[in-house]
Write a protein that holds these residues in place. Structure first.
Motif, PDB file in Angstrom:
ATOM      1  N   SER A  16      -0.723  -2.250 -12.150  1.00 42.96           N
ATOM      2  CA  SER A  16      -0.033  -1.383 -11.189  1.00 42.96           C
ATOM      3  C   SER A  16       1.445  -1.280 -11.521  1.00 42.96           C
ATOM      4  O   SER A  16       2.032  -0.195 -11.459  1.00 42.96           O
ATOM      5  CB  SER A  16      -0.212  -1.927  -9.764  1.00 42.96           C
ATOM      6  N   SER A  54       4.467   7.193  -2.221  1.00 45.48           N
ATOM      7  CA  SER A  54       4.094   5.870  -1.705  1.00 45.48           C
ATOM      8  C   SER A  54       3.907   5.913  -0.189  1.00 45.48           C
ATOM      9  O   SER A  54       3.023   5.233   0.360  1.00 45.48           O
ATOM     10  CB  SER A  54       5.145   4.828  -2.081  1.00 45.48           C
ATOM     11  N   TRP A  57       0.727   8.339   0.569  1.00 47.86           N
ATOM     12  CA  TRP A  57      -0.517   7.686   0.145  1.00 47.86           C
ATOM     13  C   TRP A  57      -0.935   6.600   1.124  1.00 47.86           C
ATOM     14  O   TRP A  57      -2.113   6.506   1.509  1.00 47.86           O
ATOM     15  CB  TRP A  57      -0.336   7.102  -1.254  1.00 47.86           C
ATOM     16  N   MET A  58       0.004   5.772   1.535  1.00 43.81           N
ATOM     17  CA  MET A  58      -0.341   4.680   2.436  1.00 43.81           C
ATOM     18  C   MET A  58      -0.690   5.171   3.843  1.00 43.81           C
ATOM     19  O   MET A  58      -1.516   4.575   4.532  1.00 43.81           O
ATOM     20  CB  MET A  58       0.809   3.664   2.495  1.00 43.81           C
ATOM     21  N   LEU A 101      -5.815  -3.975  -0.516  1.00 48.18           N
ATOM     22  CA  LEU A 101      -4.462  -3.454  -0.690  1.00 48.18           C
ATOM     23  C   LEU A 101      -4.083  -3.358  -2.170  1.00 48.18           C
ATOM     24  O   LEU A 101      -3.332  -2.466  -2.563  1.00 48.18           O
ATOM     25  CB  LEU A 101      -3.449  -4.313   0.071  1.00 48.18           C
ATOM     26  N   VAL A 102      -4.588  -4.258  -2.981  1.00 46.48           N
ATOM     27  CA  VAL A 102      -4.317  -4.187  -4.425  1.00 46.48           C
ATOM     28  C   VAL A 102      -4.967  -2.937  -5.016  1.00 46.48           C
ATOM     29  O   VAL A 102      -4.347  -2.215  -5.814  1.00 46.48           O
ATOM     30  CB  VAL A 102      -4.823  -5.457  -5.137  1.00 46.48           C
ATOM     31  N   VAL A 105      -2.886   0.093  -3.923  1.00 51.05           N
ATOM     32  CA  VAL A 105      -1.614   0.212  -4.639  1.00 51.05           C
ATOM     33  C   VAL A 105      -1.849   0.724  -6.057  1.00 51.05           C
ATOM     34  O   VAL A 105      -1.101   1.578  -6.554  1.00 51.05           O
ATOM     35  CB  VAL A 105      -0.873  -1.137  -4.659  1.00 51.05           C
ATOM     36  N   MET A 108      -2.440   4.297  -5.879  1.00 51.40           N
ATOM     37  CA  MET A 108      -1.200   4.983  -5.505  1.00 51.40           C
ATOM     38  C   MET A 108      -0.357   5.308  -6.729  1.00 51.40           C
ATOM     39  O   MET A 108       0.241   6.393  -6.814  1.00 51.40           O
ATOM     40  CB  MET A 108      -0.383   4.110  -4.545  1.00 51.40           C
ATOM     41  N   THR A 109      -0.320   4.399  -7.702  1.00 50.39           N
ATOM     42  CA  THR A 109       0.510   4.652  -8.887  1.00 50.39           C
ATOM     43  C   THR A 109       0.024   5.873  -9.662  1.00 50.39           C
ATOM     44  O   THR A 109       0.818   6.573 -10.292  1.00 50.39           O
ATOM     45  CB  THR A 109       0.535   3.416  -9.807  1.00 50.39           C
TER      46      THR A 109
END
Length: 250
Positions: A16, A54, A57-58, A101-102, A105, A108-109
């Motif tokens: 990530s 970021s 996305w979240m 969450l990993v 993320v 998300m990148t």
């Protein structure tokens, strides 16, 4: 009992970071190619993607992409603002050894750099504020649904058995088509010159960061520290130098 695999988690967290590093790398790459007076605007278009996407996305993007209650076109609000991500069975994302969450993320990148890639098609032709509004809408209304079609549960393209290992369709095809359409809508630049690259050092630095980050882009897509990740990493390292050969031969 927690089913988290510490090795897989460490590798995907590292990947990530690698993929996120590609976005400032793209900022340097694009920034070195434009006219001097447009360097700041061009580089900030990439960097603002990290801040804006970021958040989108979240809040909504991840849920639109991976929510499984919305149907074949788009997800639902299942994971709105990361709701329920800490209470999944076994503490892992389905079919992985990763904390949810990993996984979020890492995905998300991809969305972040997708927006940054598009900026290369409209340099010197679009105001910074307009681009910020565009990527906010694009990340939610274009990228997230396409991710759901192919990667999300029940997506209509996934139902055909399509597999996209590292974003060839979700990231690259979507950004290529979007960039082409956006460039066509904006039209050609009013000040077209044949000036050489403004800063070759920026271009080389940016290209090197992209090269480095690609190890996470491909290897991390295995979502585990396994032989698939090793193959992708070795394949990338083994072949990535080929584009440089014509330069040396010339």
């Amino acid at each position: 009992m927690s089913l988290i695999n510490s090795g897989d988690t460490a590798w995907v967290l590292t990947s990530s970071a690698f993929v996120l590093l590609m976005t400032p790398g793209l900022a340097f790459f694009y920034g070195g190619l434009v006219k001097e007076q447009n360097v700041l605007n061009t580089m900030m278009m990439s960097l603002i993607s990290m801040g804006v996407v970021s958040i989108t996305w979240m809040l909504l993007g991840f849920s639109f992409a991976f929510g499984d209650g919305g149907g074949k076109i788009i997800g639902d609000f299942q994971y709105f603002a990361m709701k329920g991500m800490l209470t999944m069975e076994g503490g892992v994302w389905p079919d992985t050894g990763l904390p949810p969450l990993v996984f979020a993320v890492f995905q998300m990148t991809f969305a972040v750099i997708g927006c940054a890639i598009i900026s290369g098609s409209i340099v010197e032709r679009m105001h910074f504020g307009a681009f910020t509004v565009f990527i906010t809408l694009w990340s939610l209304l274009v990228y997230a649904p396409i991710a759901h079609w192919i990667w999300g549960p029940g997506g209509w393209i996934e139902d055909f058995g399509v597999k996209d290992f590292a974003g060839g369709a979700v990231v690259h095809e979507s950004t290529a088509v979007s960039a082409l359409v956006l460039a066509w809508l904006l039209g050609p630049r009013s000040d077209v010159t044949k000036d050489p690259a403004h800063n070759v050092t920026f271009v080389i630095l940016g290209g090197s960061l992209l090269w480095f980050g690609w190890s996470g882009f491909n290897g991390g897509s295995a979502l585990a520290a396994n032989s698939t990740a090793a193959f992708c990493h070795g394949h990338h390292r083994g072949l990535a130098g080929l584009p440089l050969l014509p330069v040396h031969l010339a």
